[in-house]
Design an enzyme around this catalytic site. Structure first.
Site, PDB file in Angstrom:
ATOM      1  N   SER A   1      46.859  34.142  38.762  1.00 16.33           N
ATOM      2  CA  SER A   1      45.891  34.741  39.896  1.00 16.33           C
ATOM      3  C   SER A   1      46.808  34.702  41.117  1.00 16.33           C
ATOM      4  O   SER A   1      46.899  33.628  41.229  1.00 16.33           O
ATOM      5  CB  SER A   1      44.612  34.129  39.789  1.00 16.33           C
ATOM      6  OG  SER A   1      43.795  34.567  41.072  1.00 16.33           O
TER       7      SER A   1
ATOM      8  N   GLY B   1      40.363  27.194  42.242  1.00 12.63           N
ATOM      9  CA  GLY B   1      40.343  25.735  42.598  1.00 12.63           C
ATOM     10  C   GLY B   1      38.883  25.028  42.127  1.00 12.63           C
ATOM     11  O   GLY B   1      38.883  23.863  42.321  1.00 12.63           O
TER      12      GLY B   1
ATOM     13  N   MET C   1      35.818  42.371  42.510  1.00 13.09           N
ATOM     14  CA  MET C   1      34.428  41.444  42.847  1.00 13.09           C
ATOM     15  C   MET C   1      33.915  42.207  44.157  1.00 13.09           C
ATOM     16  O   MET C   1      34.075  41.653  45.191  1.00 13.09           O
ATOM     17  CB  MET C   1      34.883  39.865  43.244  1.00 13.09           C
ATOM     18  CG  MET C   1      35.310  39.439  41.674  1.00 13.09           C
ATOM     19  SD  MET C   1      35.921  37.569  41.730  1.00 13.09           S
ATOM     20  CE  MET C   1      37.619  38.415  42.129  1.00 13.09           C
TER      21      MET C   1
ATOM     22  N   ASP D   1      38.364  33.315  32.861  1.00 18.96           N
ATOM     23  CA  ASP D   1      38.798  33.352  34.360  1.00 18.96           C
ATOM     24  C   ASP D   1      38.160  32.264  35.142  1.00 18.96           C
ATOM     25  O   ASP D   1      37.060  32.456  35.235  1.00 18.96           O
ATOM     26  CB  ASP D   1      38.756  34.660  35.073  1.00 18.96           C
ATOM     27  CG  ASP D   1      39.379  34.777  36.279  1.00 18.96           C
ATOM     28  OD1 ASP D   1      39.744  33.714  36.784  1.00 18.96           O
ATOM     29  OD2 ASP D   1      39.058  35.974  37.160  1.00 18.96           O
ATOM     30  N   GLY D   2      38.828  31.267  35.816  1.00 19.98           N
ATOM     31  CA  GLY D   2      38.202  30.055  36.507  1.00 19.98           C
ATOM     32  C   GLY D   2      38.424  28.705  35.747  1.00 19.98           C
ATOM     33  O   GLY D   2      38.016  28.427  34.913  1.00 19.98           O
ATOM     34  N   GLY D   3      39.133  27.844  36.594  1.00 19.66           N
ATOM     35  CA  GLY D   3      39.196  26.571  36.000  1.00 19.66           C
ATOM     36  C   GLY D   3      40.110  26.629  34.909  1.00 19.66           C
ATOM     37  O   GLY D   3      39.927  25.352  34.020  1.00 19.66           O
TER      38      GLY D   3
ATOM     39  N   HIS E   1      47.139  38.831  37.649  1.00 21.42           N
ATOM     40  CA  HIS E   1      45.815  39.162  37.834  1.00 21.42           C
ATOM     41  C   HIS E   1      45.595  39.045  39.255  1.00 21.42           C
ATOM     42  O   HIS E   1      45.990  38.113  40.060  1.00 21.42           O
ATOM     43  CB  HIS E   1      45.036  37.905  37.132  1.00 21.42           C
ATOM     44  CG  HIS E   1      43.740  37.731  37.301  1.00 21.42           C
ATOM     45  ND1 HIS E   1      42.867  38.810  36.662  1.00 21.42           N
ATOM     46  CD2 HIS E   1      42.816  37.275  38.395  1.00 21.42           C
ATOM     47  CE1 HIS E   1      41.364  38.207  36.642  1.00 21.42           C
ATOM     48  NE2 HIS E   1      41.437  37.670  37.745  1.00 21.42           N
TER      49      HIS E   1
ATOM     50  N   HIS F   1      40.749  42.617  39.131  1.00 15.42           N
ATOM     51  CA  HIS F   1      39.354  42.238  38.966  1.00 15.42           C
ATOM     52  C   HIS F   1      38.524  42.277  40.321  1.00 15.42           C
ATOM     53  O   HIS F   1      38.786  41.791  41.330  1.00 15.42           O
ATOM     54  CB  HIS F   1      39.718  40.537  38.720  1.00 15.42           C
ATOM     55  CG  HIS F   1      38.352  39.793  38.534  1.00 15.42           C
ATOM     56  ND1 HIS F   1      38.440  38.551  38.493  1.00 15.42           N
ATOM     57  CD2 HIS F   1      37.044  40.313  38.376  1.00 15.42           C
ATOM     58  CE1 HIS F   1      37.092  38.258  38.613  1.00 15.42           C
ATOM     59  NE2 HIS F   1      36.143  39.310  38.359  1.00 15.42           N
TER      60      HIS F   1
ATOM     61  N   PHE G   1      36.040  31.950  44.532  1.00 13.91           N
ATOM     62  CA  PHE G   1      37.066  30.813  44.967  1.00 13.91           C
ATOM     63  C   PHE G   1      37.959  30.286  43.844  1.00 13.91           C
ATOM     64  O   PHE G   1      37.528  30.322  42.696  1.00 13.91           O
ATOM     65  CB  PHE G   1      36.467  29.831  45.699  1.00 13.91           C
ATOM     66  CG  PHE G   1      35.344  29.907  46.827  1.00 13.91           C
ATOM     67  CD1 PHE G   1      36.214  30.543  48.157  1.00 13.91           C
ATOM     68  CD2 PHE G   1      34.147  30.313  46.737  1.00 13.91           C
ATOM     69  CE1 PHE G   1      35.367  30.705  49.043  1.00 13.91           C
ATOM     70  CE2 PHE G   1      33.256  30.727  47.469  1.00 13.91           C
ATOM     71  CZ  PHE G   1      33.898  30.692  49.099  1.00 13.91           C
TER      72      PHE G   1
ATOM     73  N   GLY H   1      44.967  30.322  38.264  1.00 11.18           N
ATOM     74  CA  GLY H   1      45.352  30.602  39.852  1.00 11.18           C
ATOM     75  C   GLY H   1      46.025  29.206  40.029  1.00 11.18           C
ATOM     76  O   GLY H   1      47.338  29.044  40.166  1.00 11.18           O
ATOM     77  N   SER H   2      45.215  28.302  40.359  1.00 11.18           N
ATOM     78  CA  SER H   2      45.884  26.965  41.060  1.00 11.18           C
ATOM     79  C   SER H   2      46.600  26.152  40.068  1.00 11.18           C
ATOM     80  O   SER H   2      47.752  25.767  40.249  1.00 11.18           O
ATOM     81  CB  SER H   2      44.798  25.943  41.397  1.00 11.18           C
ATOM     82  OG  SER H   2      43.554  26.466  40.671  1.00 11.18           O
TER      83      SER H   2
ATOM     84  N   MET I   1      33.637  34.958  33.178  1.00  8.15           N
ATOM     85  CA  MET I   1      33.934  33.934  34.108  1.00  8.15           C
ATOM     86  C   MET I   1      33.614  32.779  33.929  1.00  8.15           C
ATOM     87  O   MET I   1      32.517  32.288  33.154  1.00  8.15           O
ATOM     88  CB  MET I   1      33.235  34.560  35.262  1.00  8.15           C
ATOM     89  CG  MET I   1      33.649  35.860  36.042  1.00  8.15           C
ATOM     90  SD  MET I   1      35.149  35.986  36.721  1.00  8.15           S
ATOM     91  CE  MET I   1      35.077  34.398  37.634  1.00  8.15           C
TER      92      MET I   1
ATOM     93  N   MET J   1      37.987  40.818  46.664  1.00 10.43           N
ATOM     94  CA  MET J   1      36.755  39.995  47.014  1.00 10.43           C
ATOM     95  C   MET J   1      36.412  40.863  48.196  1.00 10.43           C
ATOM     96  O   MET J   1      37.089  41.212  49.011  1.00 10.43           O
ATOM     97  CB  MET J   1      36.946  38.824  47.096  1.00 10.43           C
ATOM     98  CG  MET J   1      37.467  38.069  45.851  1.00 10.43           C
ATOM     99  SD  MET J   1      37.268  36.216  45.997  1.00 10.43           S
ATOM    100  CE  MET J   1      37.744  35.576  44.576  1.00 10.43           C
TER     101      MET J   1
ATOM    102  N   ASP K   1      42.845  39.407  42.442  1.00  8.49           N
ATOM    103  CA  ASP K   1      41.345  39.360  42.606  1.00  8.49           C
ATOM    104  C   ASP K   1      40.965  39.826  44.061  1.00  8.49           C
ATOM    105  O   ASP K   1      41.357  39.458  45.234  1.00  8.49           O
ATOM    106  CB  ASP K   1      41.024  37.865  42.853  1.00  8.49           C
ATOM    107  CG  ASP K   1      41.128  37.098  41.392  1.00  8.49           C
ATOM    108  OD1 ASP K   1      40.309  37.618  40.516  1.00  8.49           O
ATOM    109  OD2 ASP K   1      41.629  35.972  41.233  1.00  8.49           O
TER     110      ASP K   1
HETATM  111  C1  DX5 Z   1      37.488  33.537  41.265  1.00  5.09           C
HETATM  112  C2  DX5 Z   1      38.740  34.414  40.685  1.00  5.09           C
HETATM  113  C3  DX5 Z   1      39.763  33.668  39.858  1.00  5.09           C
HETATM  114  C4  DX5 Z   1      40.471  32.546  40.601  1.00  5.09           C
HETATM  115  C5  DX5 Z   1      41.018  31.308  39.307  1.00  5.09           C
HETATM  116  O1  DX5 Z   1      36.808  34.341  41.767  1.00  5.09           O
HETATM  117  O2  DX5 Z   1      38.226  35.504  39.831  1.00  5.09           O
HETATM  118  O3  DX5 Z   1      40.847  34.738  39.230  1.00  5.09           O
HETATM  119  O4  DX5 Z   1      41.424  32.828  41.258  1.00  5.09           O
HETATM  120  O5  DX5 Z   1      41.396  30.377  39.955  1.00  5.09           O
HETATM  121  P1  DX5 Z   1      41.579  28.795  39.583  1.00  5.09           P
HETATM  122  O6  DX5 Z   1      42.549  29.211  38.070  1.00  5.09           O
HETATM  123  O7  DX5 Z   1      42.398  28.159  40.562  1.00  5.09           O
HETATM  124  O8  DX5 Z   1      40.261  28.644  38.860  1.00  5.09           O
HETATM  125 ZN    ZN Z   2      39.651  36.803  38.754  1.00  6.87          ZN
END
Ligand code: DX5
Ligand code: ZN
Length: 219
Positions: free
Chosen positions: A10, A147, A70, A175-177, A35, A68, A145, A197-198, A139, A39, A37
């Site tokens: 991401s 991280g 949002m 997606d996420g963590g 990916h 993606h 966010f 992402g992170s 999700m 927002m 994002d």
């Molecule tokens: C959150 C995003 C994710 C996010 C994932 O709303 O949709 O794609 O960037 O980031 P990490 O991998 O750091 O949780």
């Molecule tokens: Zn995403």
């Protein structure tokens, strides 16, 4: 063994001042998809970027742009994202009163279509649209966010969606963590695409970061 799991870094966690170079770097580091994002500060409590930025990074890689959204509403903007270079457009079930129509619009634009579910959203919202989808995004954090910590309840949802999909050719993305500590559980549950992402962008060595995730689920 052929690795059929797709890793989709991401770019939310990338250096936005060098976004083109960052996209090129993860491409060369061996990611599968990019990916992206989007927002809107309304559907989620954060703002990122829209079609002009996606158009600017499009020439930096040939890899698949997984967008993606949002944003609420999404439908009026689908064509803009297609024109900006999306290969797949993912809308949130919670952000769309006319989910079936949005999926039809995305497919009519010649793009792959996905539906994303927030952590609280039951999987049965997919019952009557599943046949039209290329991907379901589960999700594993509340969107907005990078991280955040992985929510383990996502694993049951992945298993449920895998059972619903059966032998249809539909990706399950989480997606996420997602990182080297959570990737194995996610893949074992049935995910076919991991957003990170992170976990990818935190260090300087993107090859090593991506490989650490692959090593984790192959262990
Ligand atoms: C959150 C995003 C994710 C996010 C994932 O709303 O949709 O794609 O960037 O980031 P990490 O991998 O750091 O949780
Ligand atoms: Zn995403």
């Amino acid at each position: 063994m052929t690795d059929t799991i797709k890793i989709a870094p991401s770019i939310l966690a990338a250096d936005f001042a060098r976004l083109g170079e960052e996209v090129k770097a993860i491409d060369e580091a061996g990611c599968d998809w990019i990916h992206i994002d989007v927002m809107d500060g309304h559907f989620v409590p954060n703002l990122t970027f829209g079609p002009p930025v996606i158009s600017c990074i499009r020439p930096w890689t040939k890899k698949f742009f997984d967008v993606h959204l949002m944003i609420d509403p999404a439908q009026p903007f689908l064509e803009d994202y297609a024109k900006a270079g999306a290969d797949q457009i993912v809308v949130h079930a919670e952000a769309d009163k006319h989910l079936d129509r949005s999926i039809q619009v995305i497919k009519g634009l010649g793009k792959k279509a996905g539906v994303s579910l927030n952590p609280h959203t039951p999987v049965n919202v997919l019952d009557h649209v599943l046949d039209q989808l290329d991907m379901v995004l589960i999700m594993s954090v509340n969107p907005g966010f990078g991280g955040q910590s992985f929510l383990p309840a996502a694993l049951d949802k992945v298993r449920a969606v895998k059972a619903m999909i059966g032998d249809r050719n539909i990706d399950i993305q989480v997606d996420g963590g997602v990182n080297a500590s959570t990737a194995k559980a996610v893949v074992d549950a049935g995910a076919t695409c991991l957003v990170a992402g992170s976990a990818v962008f935190k260090g300087d060595d993107y090859v090593a970061s991506i490989q650490a995730i692959r090593d984790a689920y192959n262990a």
